[in-house]
Design a protein around this motif. Structure first.
Motif, PDB file in Angstrom:
ATOM      1  N   LYS A   1      32.288 127.300  47.179  1.00 57.43           N
ATOM      2  CA  LYS A   1      33.092 126.091  47.303  1.00 57.43           C
ATOM      3  C   LYS A   1      34.289 126.132  46.371  1.00 57.43           C
ATOM      4  N   THR A   2      34.085 126.643  45.165  1.00 52.50           N
ATOM      5  CA  THR A   2      35.165 126.714  44.186  1.00 52.50           C
ATOM      6  C   THR A   2      36.266 127.653  44.666  1.00 52.50           C
ATOM      7  N   LYS A   3      35.885 128.791  45.252  1.00 54.22           N
ATOM      8  CA  LYS A   3      36.879 129.726  45.774  1.00 54.22           C
ATOM      9  C   LYS A   3      37.664 129.109  46.928  1.00 54.22           C
ATOM     10  N   LEU A   4      36.963 128.377  47.789  1.00 56.78           N
ATOM     11  CA  LEU A   4      37.610 127.718  48.917  1.00 56.78           C
ATOM     12  C   LEU A   4      38.587 126.658  48.430  1.00 56.78           C
ATOM     13  N   LEU A   5      38.179 125.885  47.439  1.00 57.11           N
ATOM     14  CA  LEU A   5      39.075 124.874  46.881  1.00 57.11           C
ATOM     15  C   LEU A   5      40.274 125.513  46.185  1.00 57.11           C
ATOM     16  N   ALA A   6      40.063 126.624  45.503  1.00 53.11           N
ATOM     17  CA  ALA A   6      41.166 127.316  44.846  1.00 53.11           C
ATOM     18  C   ALA A   6      42.173 127.813  45.879  1.00 53.11           C
ATOM     19  N   LEU A   7      41.673 128.343  47.009  1.00 56.78           N
ATOM     20  CA  LEU A   7      42.556 128.790  48.087  1.00 56.78           C
ATOM     21  C   LEU A   7      43.345 127.620  48.663  1.00 56.78           C
ATOM     22  N   LEU A   8      42.680 126.497  48.894  1.00 48.90           N
ATOM     23  CA  LEU A   8      43.337 125.305  49.410  1.00 48.90           C
ATOM     24  C   LEU A   8      44.394 124.820  48.427  1.00 48.90           C
ATOM     25  N   PHE A   9      44.078 124.841  47.151  1.00 45.00           N
ATOM     26  CA  PHE A   9      45.006 124.439  46.102  1.00 45.00           C
ATOM     27  C   PHE A   9      46.261 125.313  46.143  1.00 45.00           C
ATOM     28  N   CYS A  10      46.099 126.617  46.241  1.00 40.63           N
ATOM     29  CA  CYS A  10      47.237 127.537  46.303  1.00 40.63           C
ATOM     30  C   CYS A  10      48.084 127.283  47.543  1.00 40.63           C
ATOM     31  N   PHE A  11      47.442 127.037  48.661  1.00 41.95           N
ATOM     32  CA  PHE A  11      48.155 126.776  49.904  1.00 41.95           C
ATOM     33  C   PHE A  11      48.987 125.510  49.784  1.00 41.95           C
ATOM     34  N   LEU A  12      48.386 124.436  49.283  1.00 42.81           N
ATOM     35  CA  LEU A  12      49.099 123.167  49.176  1.00 42.81           C
ATOM     36  C   LEU A  12      50.200 123.212  48.143  1.00 42.81           C
ATOM     37  N   SER A  13      50.025 123.963  47.080  1.00 43.12           N
ATOM     38  CA  SER A  13      51.060 124.028  46.052  1.00 43.12           C
ATOM     39  C   SER A  13      52.304 124.733  46.566  1.00 43.12           C
ATOM     40  N   ALA A  14      52.169 125.565  47.574  1.00 44.44           N
ATOM     41  CA  ALA A  14      53.319 126.266  48.144  1.00 44.44           C
ATOM     42  C   ALA A  14      54.061 125.419  49.170  1.00 44.44           C
ATOM     43  N   GLN A  15      53.464 124.321  49.585  1.00 43.26           N
ATOM     44  CA  GLN A  15      54.064 123.476  50.608  1.00 43.26           C
ATOM     45  C   GLN A  15      55.097 122.530  50.006  1.00 43.26           C
ATOM     46  N   THR A  16      56.205 122.327  50.711  1.00 41.12           N
ATOM     47  CA  THR A  16      57.165 121.302  50.352  1.00 41.12           C
ATOM     48  C   THR A  16      57.274 120.351  51.535  1.00 41.12           C
ATOM     49  N   PHE A  17      57.449 119.115  51.222  1.00 40.35           N
ATOM     50  CA  PHE A  17      57.486 118.108  52.264  1.00 40.35           C
ATOM     51  C   PHE A  17      58.893 117.550  52.375  1.00 40.35           C
ATOM     52  N   ALA A  18      59.566 117.860  53.461  1.00 38.67           N
ATOM     53  CA  ALA A  18      60.935 117.415  53.675  1.00 38.67           C
ATOM     54  C   ALA A  18      60.955 115.995  54.218  1.00 38.67           C
ATOM     55  N   THR A  19      62.000 115.284  53.863  1.00 37.78           N
ATOM     56  CA  THR A  19      62.262 113.949  54.397  1.00 37.78           C
ATOM     57  C   THR A  19      63.401 114.077  55.392  1.00 37.78           C
ATOM     58  N   VAL A  20      63.239 113.463  56.552  1.00 44.36           N
ATOM     59  CA  VAL A  20      64.279 113.463  57.574  1.00 44.36           C
ATOM     60  C   VAL A  20      64.794 112.034  57.706  1.00 44.36           C
ATOM     61  N   VAL A  21      66.085 111.853  57.436  1.00 40.74           N
ATOM     62  CA  VAL A  21      66.719 110.542  57.558  1.00 40.74           C
ATOM     63  C   VAL A  21      67.390 110.496  58.920  1.00 40.74           C
ATOM     64  N   ASN A  22      66.912 109.578  59.796  1.00 38.82           N
ATOM     65  CA  ASN A  22      67.477 109.500  61.143  1.00 38.82           C
ATOM     66  C   ASN A  22      68.308 108.243  61.378  1.00 38.82           C
ATOM     67  N   PHE A  23      68.409 107.364  60.379  1.00 38.96           N
ATOM     68  CA  PHE A  23      69.280 106.189  60.414  1.00 38.96           C
ATOM     69  C   PHE A  23      68.887 105.166  61.478  1.00 38.96           C
ATOM     70  N   ASP A  24      67.736 105.333  62.112  1.00 42.11           N
ATOM     71  CA  ASP A  24      67.344 104.452  63.209  1.00 42.11           C
ATOM     72  C   ASP A  24      66.900 103.064  62.756  1.00 42.11           C
ATOM     73  N   ASP A  25      66.657 102.880  61.466  1.00 42.28           N
ATOM     74  CA  ASP A  25      66.247 101.565  60.971  1.00 42.28           C
ATOM     75  C   ASP A  25      67.440 100.733  60.487  1.00 42.28           C
ATOM     76  N   LEU A  26      68.658 101.203  60.741  1.00 43.79           N
ATOM     77  CA  LEU A  26      69.869 100.500  60.319  1.00 43.79           C
ATOM     78  C   LEU A  26      70.586  99.898  61.517  1.00 43.79           C
ATOM     79  N   THR A  27      71.505  98.974  61.236  1.00 49.72           N
ATOM     80  CA  THR A  27      72.371  98.425  62.279  1.00 49.72           C
ATOM     81  C   THR A  27      73.792  98.917  62.026  1.00 49.72           C
ATOM     82  N   ASN A  28      74.646  98.807  63.034  1.00 55.33           N
ATOM     83  CA  ASN A  28      76.022  99.287  62.913  1.00 55.33           C
ATOM     84  C   ASN A  28      76.685  98.739  61.658  1.00 55.33           C
ATOM     85  N   GLY A  29      77.389  99.618  60.944  1.00 55.56           N
ATOM     86  CA  GLY A  29      78.118  99.208  59.746  1.00 55.56           C
ATOM     87  C   GLY A  29      78.023 100.263  58.667  1.00 55.56           C
ATOM     88  N   VAL A  30      78.465  99.881  57.475  1.00 50.48           N
ATOM     89  CA  VAL A  30      78.458 100.780  56.326  1.00 50.48           C
ATOM     90  C   VAL A  30      77.029 100.957  55.833  1.00 50.48           C
TER      91      VAL A  30
END
Length: 192
Positions: A2-31
């Motif tokens: 279990k410890t080895k499996l968790l260590a592998l999962l930890f390494c995998f997640l630490s390499a991940q980056t989570f991007a944010t995508v701004v699509n402007f769909d929650d705004l109304t026309n204007g500045v």
């Protein structure tokens, strides 16, 4: 095991980056107000606004709206507008979709960190018919400047990751939690 499996999962997640995508769909026309999505959308040259894909049918605004319903644009067609990180830290700019609103034109980018030029792109040719994904993959900047040769451009799916140093990112919290879980499991296994 279990410890080895968790260590592998930890390494995998630490390499991940989570991007944010701004699509402007929650705004109304204007500045776009400064602070939206963590950025300031104006500088002393001009501002960035948002427009609905239905406002100018057949234009680059409508054709450039990738994630329906809105797209961002440079007000008055001004060249040299900036998108600056509003808080402490910096951001990594992956890219965005760009389309020219009315006429074919060229667009180029510069990335700055604390007032120093870090990156400069080549020019890209934009048309009014289809959005072009401009992939820059610039890291650790606090301001992105956009230069165009004429008129307005349309931008959608602005994609970035934050590099804030004062606030833990969600990924960091997940990694901390997994590390704590691994310690608890290891301790439990040591008792048995």
């Amino acid at each position: 095991m279990k410890t080895k499996l968790l260590a592998l999962l930890f390494c995998f997640l630490s390499a991940q980056t989570f991007a944010t995508v701004v699509n402007f769909d929650d705004l109304t026309n204007g500045v776009i107000a400064d602070g939206y999505a963590g950025f300031n959308w104006s500088n002393d040259v001009g501002s960035i606004g948002v427009v609905s894909e239905t406002t100018h049918p057949g234009s680059g605004y409508a054709n450039g709206t990738v994630s329906h319903h809105n797209t961002a644009f440079n007000l008055d067609g001004v060249s040299g507008v900036s998108i600056a990180w509003a808080g402490a830290g910096s951001f990594n700019f992956s890219g965005a979709f760009f389309t020219s609103a009315w006429f074919d034109q060229e667009i180029a980018f510069e990335g700055y960190k604390q007032g120093n030029l870090v990156y400069a792109s080549d020019s890209y040719v934009l048309n009014t018919q289809s959005p072009e994904w401009i992939n820059l993959d610039w890291s650790d900047i606090d301001s992105l400047y956009i230069y165009n040769t004429s008129w307005q451009w349309a931008m959608d799916d602005f994609t970035f990751t934050a590099n804030q140093t004062d606030v833990p990112e969600p990924a960091s919290l997940v990694l901390l939690s997994l590390g704590m879980l691994a310690l608890i499991i290891k301790r439990k296994n040591a008792r048995v």
